[in-house]
Design an enzyme around this catalytic site. Structure first.
Site, mmCIF file in Angstrom:
data_model
loop_
_atom_site.group_PDB
_atom_site.id
_atom_site.type_symbol
_atom_site.label_atom_id
_atom_site.label_comp_id
_atom_site.label_asym_id
_atom_site.label_seq_id
_atom_site.Cartn_x
_atom_site.Cartn_y
_atom_site.Cartn_z
ATOM 1 N N SER A 104 34.602 -37.751 3.668
ATOM 2 C CA SER A 104 33.748 -38.861 3.234
ATOM 3 C C SER A 104 34.485 -40.194 3.127
ATOM 4 C CB SER A 104 33.097 -38.535 1.885
ATOM 5 O OG SER A 104 34.085 -38.476 0.867
ATOM 6 N N LYS A 174 36.090 -42.181 -4.151
ATOM 7 C CA LYS A 174 35.259 -43.136 -3.406
ATOM 8 C C LYS A 174 35.841 -44.532 -3.587
ATOM 9 C CE LYS A 174 32.146 -39.861 -2.613
ATOM 10 N NZ LYS A 174 31.992 -39.240 -1.271
#
Length: 320
Positions: A104, A174
């Site tokens: 991701s 993230k």
């Protein structure tokens, strides 16, 4: 003859001295010098012997033998224990290694990378800034359905003291896009805007991805980030389940700052991917009201443990 010999020894020394004065005087002088030296040497020996005995005697006059320094192999377990304690303290308060489990964050991070996370600055009140890559605890079951690792006892122990990334903690990684007070918006394929300013994210978004995803599941949005929270997105925009796709949870896709473990600042493994993780320049543009990103630093728990052990070893050896 026998009587004469006895008489010479017993009382007629005066006559012999009168007959041979020179011969009798010289031996007497030599004898005196020799006996004086012998007496002084003997006395010195006795004095030295007294000092030596006193130094080697303990309380009560018992002999005291000097202690032998411990061998390296006897000290090794102590040094290993100190290193483990230091590694645990470093992992708890300073820096911790984390493993990247998914794609991701490509191409910034690859699956299997090990990153070092700065845990020190949050202790002093530092909060995440736009553009930083951060590790945070799962805020509201974002990892539901994800496979979980099954580490053995050794891996569990090494991860507990920080010498290996934890395989059991439910953490995510993230990039921070918005902080408290920001308005973040995606329309169409982009660009992504923060407080009305478009971000130029070509330097870190996965090649071929668009800054915004066109779908009805969360890819199109306009949100205002509440104070004490952050809005996060993966760099692999079309392959990241981030704030966009968790807007139905109790935090509405936001991550509470209190759940942030720290900022990832270094790719530590594999060696051919050693690199730092700076804040992209686009987050420093005027109009975003961004504060300068906190300067991160990080060192492997093993290195710090070693650096901490060295002075302890020197002190220990000097003491022994």
């Amino acid at each position: 003859m026998g009587d004469v010999a006895v008489g010479a020894r017993s009382g007629h020394d005066g006559e012999e001295h009168r007959g041979r004065p020179a011969e009798s005087a010289v031996p007497a002088a030599d004898s005196a010098v020799t006996s004086g030296n012998d007496s002084g040497a003997a006395e010195d020996d006795r004095v030295a012997g007294k000092h030596t005995t006193a130094e080697n005697q303990g309380p009560g006059g018992t002999n005291r033998t000097p202690k032998k320094a411990r061998s390296f192999w006897k000290e090794l377990p102590i040094l290993i224990g100190i290193a483990l304690v230091l590694a645990l303290l470093i992992k708890t308060f300073l820096v911790q290694a984390f493993s990247i489990p998914s794609d991701s964050m490509q191409n910034t991070l690859q699956q299997g990378d090990r990153v070092l996370v700065d845990k020190l600055t949050p202790w002093f009140g530092s909060e995440p800034e736009r553009g930083e890559v951060v590790v945070f605890h799962d805020p509201d079951n974002w990892l539901a359905g994800e496979p979980t690792a099954d580490p053995n006892a050794l891996q569990t122990f090494l991860s507990w003291i920080g010498l290996m990334p934890s395989a059991e903690e439910k953490d995510l990684i993230k990039r921070v896009v918005g902080v408290g007070g920001d308005t973040v918006e995606c329309k169409g394929t982009g660009p992504l805007t923060v407080n009305g300013k478009a971000l130029d994210d070509r330097s870190y978004v996965y090649p071929g991805n668009t800054p915004c995803s066109v779908d009805d599941q969360g890819g199109q949005f306009k949100v205002k980030v509440p104070e004490g929270s952050i809005w996060v997105m993966g760099d692999h925009r079309q392959n990241s389940r981030d704030s966009r796709y968790n807007q139905a949870d109790r935090h509405k896709g936001m991550v509470p700052v209190k759940e942030v473990v720290g900022r990832a600042v270094v790719i530590a493994w594999p060696i051919n991917r050693w690199d730092n993780l700076p804040v992209p320049d686009t987050f420093d543009q005027s109009g975003l009201n961004a504060q300068p990103a906190a300067a991160g630093w990080a060192v492997a728990p093993q290195g710090l443990a070693l650096a901490g052990v060295v002075p302890v070893v020197l002190w220990w050896r000097r003491k022994r």
